[in-house]
Design a protein around this motif. Structure first.
Motif, mmCIF file in Angstrom:
data_model
loop_
_atom_site.group_PDB
_atom_site.id
_atom_site.type_symbol
_atom_site.label_atom_id
_atom_site.label_comp_id
_atom_site.label_asym_id
_atom_site.label_seq_id
_atom_site.Cartn_x
_atom_site.Cartn_y
_atom_site.Cartn_z
ATOM 1 N N MET A 1 -9.201 -4.388 -27.587
ATOM 2 C CA MET A 1 -9.812 -5.413 -26.758
ATOM 3 C C MET A 1 -9.703 -6.755 -27.469
ATOM 4 O O MET A 1 -10.050 -6.884 -28.636
ATOM 5 N N THR A 2 -9.216 -7.756 -26.776
ATOM 6 C CA THR A 2 -9.050 -9.099 -27.327
ATOM 7 C C THR A 2 -10.238 -9.958 -26.916
ATOM 8 O O THR A 2 -10.499 -10.150 -25.725
ATOM 9 N N THR A 3 -10.956 -10.453 -27.915
ATOM 10 C CA THR A 3 -12.123 -11.304 -27.678
ATOM 11 C C THR A 3 -11.719 -12.759 -27.845
ATOM 12 O O THR A 3 -11.105 -13.132 -28.848
ATOM 13 N N VAL A 4 -12.081 -13.561 -26.856
ATOM 14 C CA VAL A 4 -11.714 -14.979 -26.821
ATOM 15 C C VAL A 4 -12.987 -15.817 -26.859
ATOM 16 O O VAL A 4 -13.990 -15.468 -26.234
ATOM 17 N N VAL A 5 -12.914 -16.929 -27.589
ATOM 18 C CA VAL A 5 -13.999 -17.909 -27.604
ATOM 19 C C VAL A 5 -13.465 -19.243 -27.101
ATOM 20 O O VAL A 5 -12.387 -19.680 -27.498
ATOM 21 N N ALA A 6 -14.228 -19.847 -26.209
ATOM 22 C CA ALA A 6 -13.996 -21.231 -25.789
ATOM 23 C C ALA A 6 -15.285 -21.976 -26.091
ATOM 24 O O ALA A 6 -16.362 -21.365 -26.173
ATOM 25 N N ALA A 24 -8.662 -19.764 -20.646
ATOM 26 C CA ALA A 24 -9.113 -19.045 -21.845
ATOM 27 C C ALA A 24 -9.328 -17.562 -21.544
ATOM 28 O O ALA A 24 -8.911 -16.696 -22.319
ATOM 29 N N ALA A 25 -9.955 -17.253 -20.419
ATOM 30 C CA ALA A 25 -10.219 -15.858 -20.048
ATOM 31 C C ALA A 25 -8.924 -15.068 -19.906
ATOM 32 O O ALA A 25 -8.863 -13.880 -20.250
ATOM 33 N N ALA A 26 -7.877 -15.720 -19.433
ATOM 34 C CA ALA A 26 -6.594 -15.048 -19.239
ATOM 35 C C ALA A 26 -5.906 -14.696 -20.564
ATOM 36 O O ALA A 26 -4.958 -13.915 -20.581
ATOM 37 N N MET A 27 -6.405 -15.237 -21.671
ATOM 38 C CA MET A 27 -5.807 -14.985 -22.978
ATOM 39 C C MET A 27 -6.398 -13.756 -23.672
ATOM 40 O O MET A 27 -6.057 -13.463 -24.813
ATOM 41 N N GLY A 28 -7.310 -13.066 -23.007
ATOM 42 C CA GLY A 28 -7.908 -11.883 -23.619
ATOM 43 C C GLY A 28 -8.643 -11.035 -22.613
ATOM 44 O O GLY A 28 -8.484 -11.193 -21.402
ATOM 45 N N ILE A 82 -19.552 -13.600 -33.261
ATOM 46 C CA ILE A 82 -18.682 -13.072 -32.202
ATOM 47 C C ILE A 82 -17.409 -12.467 -32.787
ATOM 48 O O ILE A 82 -16.894 -11.485 -32.275
ATOM 49 N N ASP A 83 -16.902 -13.052 -33.858
ATOM 50 C CA ASP A 83 -15.674 -12.609 -34.535
ATOM 51 C C ASP A 83 -14.499 -12.489 -33.560
ATOM 52 O O ASP A 83 -13.940 -11.414 -33.343
ATOM 53 N N PRO A 84 -14.089 -13.621 -32.964
ATOM 54 C CA PRO A 84 -13.040 -13.573 -31.937
ATOM 55 C C PRO A 84 -11.647 -13.361 -32.506
ATOM 56 O O PRO A 84 -11.371 -13.644 -33.670
ATOM 57 N N ASP A 85 -10.790 -12.891 -31.622
ATOM 58 C CA ASP A 85 -9.366 -12.781 -31.953
ATOM 59 C C ASP A 85 -8.659 -14.102 -31.671
ATOM 60 O O ASP A 85 -7.672 -14.440 -32.320
#
Length: 141
Positions: A1-6, A24-28, A82-85
């Protein structure tokens, strides 16, 4: 699972915000959004809406899995939690990508830093809180 932060101020939501967060949502697989606290917004006018209200509005958007208020002193605290990717910056945000990458590395965070695409403007839309406020003042004052 790819976690994204904006992240951003998100004062008076407009189509530019929706585009940024959708991009941004489309990137993970999961999108977390960090909403800046008013007292930490120093690069532009202080937000009109309260921290709580801006966070709630962002959290209500379908593309957002979870919205958080930024930390009062250290912008990296919620990022560490959050430790995003991936961290996605808005196409016109003032952040220096290389400095951000250095800061992430110095804290032991390994996140890819990307820019969202620019939204194609439409003549009848305002994609800037400042321009929205200016139009309100022009028309109502």
């Amino acid at each position: 699972m790819t976690t994204v932060v904006a992240q951003g101020t998100f004062d008076i939501l407009h189509p530019g915000h929706v585009h940024y967060l959708s991009d941004a949502a489309a990137m993970g697989d999961r999108l977390h959004v960090i909403v800046a606290r008013s007292r930490n917004v120093t690069h532009k006018e202080t937000p009109i809406l309260s921290d709580r209200q801006r966070r709630a509005m962002v959290d209500a958007l379908a593309v957002v899995d979870e919205a958080h208020l930024g930390h009062p002193e250290d912008i990296f605290v919620p990022i560490e939690r959050i430790d995003p990717d991936v961290i996605v910056l808005g196409h016109d945000q003032h952040h220096d990508e290389d400095r951000l990458r250095e800061s992430l590395r110095s804290r032991g965070l390994d996140a890819d830093v990307r820019r969202a695409s620019e939204r194609e403007g439409r003549e009848d839309e305002l994609c800037s809180t400042g321009r929205i406020v200016d139009r309100i003042v022009d028309r109502r004052c």
